[in-house]
Design a protein around this motif. Structure first.
Motif: not given
Length: 193
Positions: A141-162
């Motif tokens: 459960g904690t691995k899923f939540v952490n991975g989900y959070g990383r995926a969302l924030f990675n996508a947001a940071v990537d988009y903002l850099h673009q």
């Protein structure tokens, strides 16, 4: 999710005081799930203790009043499991940042760039915190939540850099590009003639 279920969930990870549960809601493991005030946490803890879902013990603190520490009971675990068998509501997402960016054509370009830079830095810091917590994620459960959070924030940071060269501007008033008509309505297929 209500405060009662939140408190039961927090206590399923281990004993805690009301203050510690509040800190979990603000900046800890549970900070992305619910907002809870002392005014809602303490009455919920008291009621659940009366209902036999929690136990409470006093711990001495030097120079301070005793601290009440709560533990979840088997009945409390059963109630938590029952409360979690619902299908969750759609996540609510409201953003002043996105509102500003929607209307960025009305603003000074320098200000818009500062807003973008600030958001990029905030998201990158949040991503670093989530990544630092990855090694603490021990169960699925904690691995899923952490991975989900990383995926969302990675996508947001990537988009903002673009968007580093984003140029705010408004379309001509009255043009289809500027119109908001239809944003909230489903497009219906036209009948064949």
């Amino acid at each position: 999710m209500n405060v009662r279920t939140f408190c039961l969930g927090a206590l399923s990870f281990g004993d805690a005081s009301g203050y510690e549960i509040k800190k979990m809601a603000e900046e800890g493991l549970f900070s992305h799930f619910i907002e809870a005030s002392f005014g809602s946490i303490y009455p919920a803890l008291t009621k659940m203790t009366e209902d036999g879902l929690l136990t409470c013990r006093a711990e001495n603190q030097s120079g301070k009043p005793d601290k009440k520490v709560y533990s979840i009971t088997q009945e409390g675990l059963a109630e938590m499991k029952s409360a979690l068998t619902i299908f969750p509501r759609k996540d609510k997402f409201k953003s002043e940042f996105l509102f500003i960016m929607l209307l960025s054509g009305h603003l000074d370009e320098v200000h818009v760039r500062k807003v973008l830079e600030q958001r990029t830095n905030e998201m990158a810091e949040e991503l670093e915190q989530i990544e630092a917590c990855a090694e603490l994620a021990k169960n699925p459960g904690t691995k899923f939540v952490n991975g989900y959070g990383r995926a969302l924030f990675n996508a947001a940071v990537d988009y903002l850099h673009q968007q580093e060269n984003f140029e705010p501007g408004l379309a001509d008033v009255g043009s289809d590009e500027h119109s908001t008509t239809g944003w909230h309505e489903e497009q219906k297929p036209q009948a064949a003639e």
